[in-house]
Scaffold this active site. Structure first.
Site, PDB file in Angstrom:
ATOM      1  CB  CYS A 113      -0.942   0.014   1.196  1.00  0.00           C
ATOM      2  SG  CYS A 113      -2.059  -1.388   1.201  1.00  0.00           S
ATOM      3  CG  HIS A 249      -3.330   3.368   2.008  1.00  0.00           C
ATOM      4  ND1 HIS A 249      -3.753   2.967   0.761  1.00  0.00           N
ATOM      5  CD2 HIS A 249      -3.446   2.281   2.819  1.00  0.00           C
ATOM      6  CE1 HIS A 249      -4.094   1.690   0.814  1.00  0.00           C
ATOM      7  NE2 HIS A 249      -3.930   1.253   2.056  1.00  0.00           N
ATOM      8  CG  ASN A 279      -6.739  -0.992   0.839  1.00  0.00           C
ATOM      9  OD1 ASN A 279      -5.968  -0.523   0.003  1.00  0.00           O
ATOM     10  ND2 ASN A 279      -6.335  -1.473   1.989  1.00  0.00           N
TER      11      ASN A 279
HETATM   12  N1  ACO Z   1     -19.249  -9.316   7.201  1.00  0.00           N
HETATM   13  C1  ACO Z   1     -19.839  -9.659   8.363  1.00  0.00           C
HETATM   14  N2  ACO Z   1     -19.156 -10.091   9.423  1.00  0.00           N
HETATM   15  C2  ACO Z   1     -17.826 -10.161   9.332  1.00  0.00           C
HETATM   16  C3  ACO Z   1     -17.137  -9.822   8.160  1.00  0.00           C
HETATM   17  C4  ACO Z   1     -17.899  -9.380   7.062  1.00  0.00           C
HETATM   18  N3  ACO Z   1     -17.355  -9.033   5.895  1.00  0.00           N
HETATM   19  N4  ACO Z   1     -15.831  -9.988   8.359  1.00  0.00           N
HETATM   20  C5  ACO Z   1     -15.673 -10.426   9.611  1.00  0.00           C
HETATM   21  N5  ACO Z   1     -16.888 -10.540  10.200  1.00  0.00           N
HETATM   22  C6  ACO Z   1     -17.197 -10.969  11.557  1.00  0.00           C
HETATM   23  C7  ACO Z   1     -16.097 -11.803  12.181  1.00  0.00           C
HETATM   24  O1  ACO Z   1     -16.200 -13.161  11.808  1.00  0.00           O
HETATM   25  C8  ACO Z   1     -16.379 -11.602  13.666  1.00  0.00           C
HETATM   26  O2  ACO Z   1     -17.444 -12.436  14.035  1.00  0.00           O
HETATM   27  P1  ACO Z   1     -17.473 -13.159  15.493  1.00  0.00           P
HETATM   28  O3  ACO Z   1     -17.487 -12.031  16.464  1.00  0.00           O
HETATM   29  O4  ACO Z   1     -18.703 -13.944  15.432  1.00  0.00           O
HETATM   30  O5  ACO Z   1     -16.201 -13.946  15.534  1.00  0.00           O
HETATM   31  C9  ACO Z   1     -16.881 -10.161  13.742  1.00  0.00           C
HETATM   32  O6  ACO Z   1     -17.319  -9.824  12.397  1.00  0.00           O
HETATM   33  C10 ACO Z   1     -15.842  -9.168  14.205  1.00  0.00           C
HETATM   34  O7  ACO Z   1     -14.651  -9.418  13.474  1.00  0.00           O
HETATM   35  P2  ACO Z   1     -13.373  -8.562  13.676  1.00  0.00           P
HETATM   36  O8  ACO Z   1     -12.306  -9.058  12.752  1.00  0.00           O
HETATM   37  O9  ACO Z   1     -13.041  -8.468  15.146  1.00  0.00           O
HETATM   38  O10 ACO Z   1     -13.920  -7.155  13.177  1.00  0.00           O
HETATM   39  P3  ACO Z   1     -13.221  -5.756  13.262  1.00  0.00           P
HETATM   40  O11 ACO Z   1     -14.084  -4.817  13.971  1.00  0.00           O
HETATM   41  O12 ACO Z   1     -11.791  -5.847  13.686  1.00  0.00           O
HETATM   42  O13 ACO Z   1     -13.222  -5.311  11.740  1.00  0.00           O
HETATM   43  C11 ACO Z   1     -11.726  -5.175   9.873  1.00  0.00           C
HETATM   44  C12 ACO Z   1     -12.532  -6.082  10.788  1.00  0.00           C
HETATM   45  C13 ACO Z   1     -12.679  -4.238   9.154  1.00  0.00           C
HETATM   46  C14 ACO Z   1     -10.970  -6.019   8.879  1.00  0.00           C
HETATM   47  C15 ACO Z   1     -10.745  -4.343  10.758  1.00  0.00           C
HETATM   48  O14 ACO Z   1      -9.973  -5.190  11.573  1.00  0.00           O
HETATM   49  C16 ACO Z   1      -9.846  -3.498   9.951  1.00  0.00           C
HETATM   50  O15 ACO Z   1     -10.256  -2.525   9.385  1.00  0.00           O
HETATM   51  N6  ACO Z   1      -8.546  -3.818   9.911  1.00  0.00           N
HETATM   52  C17 ACO Z   1      -7.594  -3.096   9.131  1.00  0.00           C
HETATM   53  C18 ACO Z   1      -7.299  -3.902   7.979  1.00  0.00           C
HETATM   54  C19 ACO Z   1      -7.042  -3.149   6.716  1.00  0.00           C
HETATM   55  O16 ACO Z   1      -7.547  -2.105   6.424  1.00  0.00           O
HETATM   56  N7  ACO Z   1      -6.234  -3.804   5.941  1.00  0.00           N
HETATM   57  C20 ACO Z   1      -5.968  -3.372   4.642  1.00  0.00           C
HETATM   58  C21 ACO Z   1      -4.617  -3.659   4.240  1.00  0.00           C
HETATM   59  S1  ACO Z   1      -3.465  -2.780   5.223  1.00  0.00           S
HETATM   60  C22 ACO Z   1      -3.697  -1.251   4.839  1.00  0.00           C
HETATM   61  O17 ACO Z   1      -4.082  -0.947   3.746  1.00  0.00           O
HETATM   62  C23 ACO Z   1      -3.487  -0.318   5.901  1.00  0.00           C
END
Ligand code: ACO
Length: 322
Positions: A113, A249, A279
């Site tokens: 990224c 980003h 993204n």
């Molecule tokens: N739809 C519905 N539910 C979902 C989804 C989805 N697409 N994805 C995960 N869940 C569920 C999980 O299974 C979990 O369920 P559970 O509680 O029954 O186990 C619940 O939602 C919560 O999951 P978490 O992973 O804890 O959710 P979180 O609030 O952390 O959000 C996310 C996840 C959006 C990926 C977050 O961690 C995030 O934004 N991380 C940053 C990642 C990122 O942006 N990466 C990109 C590459 S790096 C960069 O560009 C910076």
């Protein structure tokens, strides 16, 4: 003293749009969940025949149009991408051929990224030291081809597209400061497990796609914007009000908001396109910049701060007068 300035900017998005509602039909997710956690509403996905090279080429042509330069003028091409067309030649060379630009160096930088900012940092150094007069810096990605469409934890996050700038030598900045960094310690938090040298095992197909520990990446991304903020504030002697626009980003809205807060900028001065583009990794900053320039928000003379964080981990920033 020679500086580099952005003479033109362009971008390209594939025609095919996939909304959160569309994703609801192929995986267990909801529009509400995706919007709430990421701010994403839809993403563009490359169609058959569309590649990192073809999208990068279109973005480059648009940037060259705005700059009023021809292929003969371009003496350096740097492409930030994690999704090249081929193992070799580099996609930058493929773009160079299709543009009809010959002779100058053309190469890809792989910093996920942060790829566009890595490219901008390098091109800026080339221009400042007389190694190039007119450089193309491109960010282009087809992340959809390394997305596991059966993994709702990652599939909802990514999109495809390209953005490009033409940098040209001039007497005044231009680019005022760039910083790029990496820390390889966190390799497994965000990676594609299989690859050219490690090898592909088709019985474990899911490993050829993006794998991510979302929570851990989120925390590292937010913490890293602390150090980006410190470097920026030092560059500005503390005068954060000198920044007109923050172009981060576009990872997700929660990271963007946390980053803006750390740096000390209100959301009114932040360019956010993650809702429409998702993204797009190395393409996200030039895509967001192009949109804000073409809709009239960013004007000539404005001071911009760009910052990125991505797999590696890699991160960086650039401050410039547009
Ligand atoms: N739809 C519905 N539910 C979902 C989804 C989805 N697409 N994805 C995960 N869940 C569920 C999980 O299974 C979990 O369920 P559970 O509680 O029954 O186990 C619940 O939602 C919560 O999951 P978490 O992973 O804890 O959710 P979180 O609030 O952390 O959000 C996310 C996840 C959006 C990926 C977050 O961690 C995030 O934004 N991380 C940053 C990642 C990122 O942006 N990466 C990109 C590459 S790096 C960069 O560009 C910076």
């Amino acid at each position: 003293m020679t500086y580099a300035r952005i003479a033109g900017i362009g971008s390209f998005l594939p025609e095919k749009v996939v909304s959160n509602k569309d994703l609801e039909k192929i995986m267990e997710t909801s529009d509400e969940w995706i919007r709430e956690r990421t701010g994403i509403k839809r993403r563009h996905i490359a169609g058959e025949g569309e590649t990192t090279g073809s999208m990068g080429l279109e973005a480059a042509k648009r940037a060259m149009d705005m700059a009023g330069v021809s292929a003969d003028d371009i003496d350096l091409i740097i492409l930030g991408t994690a999704t090249p067309d081929k193992v070799f030649p580099s996609t930058a060379c493929i773009i160079q051929r299709r543009l009809g630009a010959k002779g100058g160096p053309a190469f890809d930088v792989h910093a996920a990224c942060s790829g566009f900012l890595y490219g901008l940092d390098l091109a800026n150094r080339y221009v400042q030291t007389g190694g190039a007069q007119k450089a193309l810096v491109i960010g282009s990605e087809t992340l959809s081809r390394i997305t596991n469409w059966e993994d709702r934890g990652t599939a909802v996050l990514f999109g495809d597209g390209a953005g490009a700038v033409v940098l040209e030598a001039c007497d005044e900045p231009g680019i005022m400061a760039t910083h790029i960094h990496a820390n390889g310690e966190y390799e497994e938090l965000l990676h594609v497990k299989q690859g050219v040298s490690i090898g592909y095992d088709i019985t474990r197909k899911g490993e050829a796609f993006i794998e991510m520990n979302g929570n851990a990446v989120f925390k590292r991304a937010v913490a890293t914007f602390d150090s980006i903020a410190r470097e920026t504030i030092a560059d500005l002697d503390g005068h954060i009000d000198d920044i007109d626009w923050f172009v981060p980003h576009q990872a997700n809205m929660r990271i963007i908001k946390a980053a803006a807060k750390k740096i000390g900028l209100p959301m009114e001065r932040v360019i956010a396109t993650v809702d429409e583009h998702a993204n797009t990794s190395g393409a996200s900053i030039p895509l967001a910049l192009d949109q804000a320039v073409r809709d009239g928000r960013i004007k000539r003379g404005d001071t911009l701060l760009m910052a990125a964080f991505g797999a590696g981990f890699t991160w960086g920033s650039a401050m410039l007068k547009f």
